[in-house]
Design a protein around this motif. Sequence first.
Motif, PDB file in Angstrom:
ATOM      1  N   ASP A  83       1.499  16.038   2.460  1.00 57.06           N
ATOM      2  CA  ASP A  83       0.175  16.660   2.291  1.00 57.06           C
ATOM      3  C   ASP A  83      -0.392  16.239   0.937  1.00 57.06           C
ATOM      4  OD1 ASP A  83       0.799  18.012   4.609  1.00 57.06           O
ATOM      5  OD2 ASP A  83       1.070  19.972   3.651  1.00 57.06           O
ATOM      6  N   HIS A  84      -1.661  15.906   0.916  1.00 62.06           N
ATOM      7  CA  HIS A  84      -2.318  15.537  -0.343  1.00 62.06           C
ATOM      8  C   HIS A  84      -3.672  16.229  -0.443  1.00 62.06           C
ATOM      9  CE1 HIS A  84       0.483  12.104   0.149  1.00 62.06           C
ATOM     10  NE2 HIS A  84       0.538  12.163  -1.166  1.00 62.06           N
ATOM     11  N   THR A  85      -3.922  16.831  -1.604  1.00 60.65           N
ATOM     12  CA  THR A  85      -5.234  17.429  -1.864  1.00 60.65           C
ATOM     13  C   THR A  85      -5.735  16.954  -3.222  1.00 60.65           C
ATOM     14  OG1 THR A  85      -4.814  19.444  -0.599  1.00 60.65           O
ATOM     15  CG2 THR A  85      -6.448  19.616  -2.341  1.00 60.65           C
TER      16      THR A  85
ATOM     17  N   PRO B 125       5.000  11.744  -8.998  1.00 61.00           N
ATOM     18  CA  PRO B 125       4.239  12.120  -7.806  1.00 61.00           C
ATOM     19  C   PRO B 125       4.307  11.011  -6.757  1.00 61.00           C
ATOM     20  CG  PRO B 125       2.898  12.268  -9.816  1.00 61.00           C
ATOM     21  CD  PRO B 125       4.135  11.556 -10.181  1.00 61.00           C
ATOM     22  N   SER B 126       3.904  11.346  -5.558  1.00 55.82           N
ATOM     23  CA  SER B 126       3.921  10.359  -4.476  1.00 55.82           C
ATOM     24  C   SER B 126       3.035   9.165  -4.842  1.00 55.82           C
ATOM     25  CB  SER B 126       3.406  10.991  -3.184  1.00 55.82           C
ATOM     26  OG  SER B 126       2.019  11.232  -3.288  1.00 55.82           O
ATOM     27  N   GLY B 127       3.321   8.030  -4.212  1.00 59.46           N
ATOM     28  CA  GLY B 127       2.481   6.859  -4.438  1.00 59.46           C
ATOM     29  C   GLY B 127       1.034   7.125  -4.027  1.00 59.46           C
ATOM     30  N   THR B 128       0.877   7.913  -2.984  1.00 57.36           N
ATOM     31  CA  THR B 128      -0.478   8.233  -2.503  1.00 57.36           C
ATOM     32  C   THR B 128      -1.230   9.075  -3.535  1.00 57.36           C
ATOM     33  OG1 THR B 128       0.446   8.278  -0.285  1.00 57.36           O
ATOM     34  CG2 THR B 128      -1.733   9.282  -0.559  1.00 57.36           C
TER      35      THR B 128
ATOM     36  N   ALA C 259       0.844  -1.201   0.000  1.00 56.18           N
ATOM     37  CA  ALA C 259       0.000   0.000   0.000  1.00 56.18           C
ATOM     38  C   ALA C 259       0.879   1.251   0.000  1.00 56.18           C
ATOM     39  CB  ALA C 259      -0.899   0.010   1.237  1.00 56.18           C
ATOM     40  N   PRO C 260       0.531   2.244  -0.826  1.00 62.22           N
ATOM     41  CA  PRO C 260       1.363   3.448  -0.902  1.00 62.22           C
ATOM     42  C   PRO C 260       1.214   4.347   0.310  1.00 62.22           C
ATOM     43  CG  PRO C 260      -0.593   3.716  -2.251  1.00 62.22           C
ATOM     44  CD  PRO C 260      -0.612   2.297  -1.753  1.00 62.22           C
ATOM     45  N   ASN C 261       0.199   4.098   1.094  1.00 60.00           N
ATOM     46  CA  ASN C 261       0.044   4.898   2.320  1.00 60.00           C
ATOM     47  C   ASN C 261      -0.679   4.057   3.365  1.00 60.00           C
ATOM     48  OD1 ASN C 261      -0.625   6.925   4.295  1.00 60.00           O
ATOM     49  ND2 ASN C 261      -0.037   8.402   2.718  1.00 60.00           N
ATOM     50  N   MET C 262      -0.011   3.846   4.502  1.00 67.35           N
ATOM     51  CA  MET C 262      -0.533   2.953   5.551  1.00 67.35           C
ATOM     52  C   MET C 262      -1.376   3.710   6.571  1.00 67.35           C
ATOM     53  SD  MET C 262       1.018  -0.027   4.911  1.00 67.35           S
ATOM     54  CE  MET C 262       2.297  -0.544   3.764  1.00 67.35           C
TER      55      MET C 262
ATOM     56  N   HIS D 286       5.815  17.103  -0.180  1.00 69.03           N
ATOM     57  CA  HIS D 286       6.630  16.263   0.705  1.00 69.03           C
ATOM     58  C   HIS D 286       7.976  16.929   0.969  1.00 69.03           C
ATOM     59  CE1 HIS D 286       3.802  13.042  -0.395  1.00 69.03           C
ATOM     60  NE2 HIS D 286       4.198  12.452   0.723  1.00 69.03           N
ATOM     61  N   HIS D 287       8.681  16.371   1.936  1.00 66.58           N
ATOM     62  CA  HIS D 287      10.018  16.804   2.353  1.00 66.58           C
ATOM     63  C   HIS D 287      11.041  16.740   1.207  1.00 66.58           C
ATOM     64  CE1 HIS D 287      10.904  12.454   2.436  1.00 66.58           C
ATOM     65  NE2 HIS D 287       9.631  12.368   2.827  1.00 66.58           N
ATOM     66  N   ARG D 288      12.140  17.433   1.413  1.00 69.68           N
ATOM     67  CA  ARG D 288      13.166  17.557   0.371  1.00 69.68           C
ATOM     68  C   ARG D 288      13.909  16.258   0.077  1.00 69.68           C
ATOM     69  NH1 ARG D 288      18.050  19.638   1.488  1.00 69.68           N
ATOM     70  NH2 ARG D 288      17.579  21.528   0.326  1.00 69.68           N
TER      71      ARG D 288
HETATM   72  O1  LIG Z   1       8.167   9.460   1.085  1.00 68.50           O
HETATM   73  C1  LIG Z   1       7.334   9.794   1.957  1.00 68.50           C
HETATM   74  O2  LIG Z   1       7.611  10.522   2.913  1.00 68.50           O
HETATM   75  C2  LIG Z   1       5.968   9.292   1.811  1.00 68.50           C
HETATM   76  N1  LIG Z   1       5.715   8.452   0.844  1.00 68.50           N
HETATM   77  C3  LIG Z   1       4.478   7.849   0.559  1.00 68.50           C
HETATM   78  C4  LIG Z   1       3.985   8.230  -0.828  1.00 68.50           C
HETATM   79  O3  LIG Z   1       4.809   8.316  -1.762  1.00 68.50           O
HETATM   80  O4  LIG Z   1       2.791   8.418  -1.007  1.00 68.50           O
HETATM   81  C5  LIG Z   1       3.470   8.033   1.646  1.00 68.50           C
HETATM   82  C6  LIG Z   1       3.541   9.339   2.370  1.00 68.50           C
HETATM   83  O5  LIG Z   1       2.990  10.322   1.578  1.00 68.50           O
HETATM   84  C7  LIG Z   1       4.953   9.684   2.803  1.00 68.50           C
END
Ligand SMILES: O=C(O)C1=N[C@H](C(=O)O)C[C@H](O)C1
Length: 254
Positions: free
Chosen positions: A202-204, A150-153, A109-112, A142-144
């Motif tokens: 953060d996701h929107t 894009p993120s898996g989420t 799962a991309p986000n637990m 997301h952090h640097r």
């Molecule tokens: O790398 C992260 O930090 C995260 N990765 C996952 C993603 O790619 O969605 C889950 C979360 O957003 C944090």
Amino acid sequence: MGRMLIEAVQQSDDLVLASVFDRVGSPFIGRDAGELVAQPCGVIMTDDVAAAIAAADCVIDFTLPEGSLGHLEVARQLGKAMVIGTTGFNAEQKGQIQRAAESIPVVFAPNMAVGVNAVFKLLEVAARILDQGYDIEVIEAHHRLKVDAPSGTALRMGEIVAAELGRDLEQCAIYGREGVTGKRKDETIGFSTIRGGDVVGDHTVLFAGIGERIEITHKSGSRMPYALGALRGARFLAGREKGLFDMQDVLGLR
Ligand SMILES: O=C(O)C1=N[C@H](C(=O)O)C[C@H](O)C1
Ligand SMILES: NC(=O)C1=CN([C@@H]2O[C@H](COP(=O)(O)OP(=O)(O)OC[C@H]3O[C@@H](n4cnc5c(N)ncnc54)[C@H](OP(=O)(O)O)[C@@H]3O)[C@@H](O)[C@H]2O)C=CC1
């Protein structure tokens, strides 16, 4: 995530940290894994992946796609369960996970985090209602240090909305925009990525209509919910023989 997982297992009443492994050459090899979270526990970090996996019932892996797939193969050979939180897999690599899950049980799962998985359900409802006249954009920050985009989420959010609307994400995704792009095409789903500082995640998902906008947002303030979700995944796999599951299965949201 490794530190978070060690801490989460140490704080749990029902799980035991059987082993911790890292790359060959890591400065942590030979040291007490608990030192990473200032709670020595007697589990010595190793670079012997096979021995580490043999000592456990379930492997929890948050690394890189190539690392996860290598560890998955060892888990498959040893008949161990596996929770995979790593993101950034391509289609071929996802196929390898699916095939391994024909012989061992896997949560992938991309986000637990429970909150994000609740948002996944909300997105199904929103997309069903807002199926006409709304432009859909997924925005993530997301952090640097994050290496995939894009993120898996964000991608899973796009997949959920696209599936609900009968669209194929591979055909309708637009990843960033630049220059003279022309007008926005109705059926597209756009993705925007921000990277900076220590943003946890953060996701929107924006549904932009004419005269109104709906935004469904999740913000992470800590990485602990990801670790706790992974532990729920490990508990869910106990006693299962094989199969591919995600957090929607673990949380009973299917
Ligand atoms: O790398 C992260 O930090 C995260 N990765 C996952 C993603 O790619 O969605 C889950 C979360 O957003 C944090
Ligand atoms: N599903 C979810 O809920 C979440 C998923 N993630 C995902 O988890 C993954 C890891 O994230 P994060 O912990 O922030 O990343 P980090 O880079 O902080 O940690 C990854 C660790 O994995 C190690 N590693 C990489 N490749 C291998 C390998 N082949 N063998 C052994 N160890 C390896 C790295 O070692 P080295 O430093 O030596 O390269 C590093 O210690 C990412 O894909 C991220 O998107 C993150 C949070 C939540």
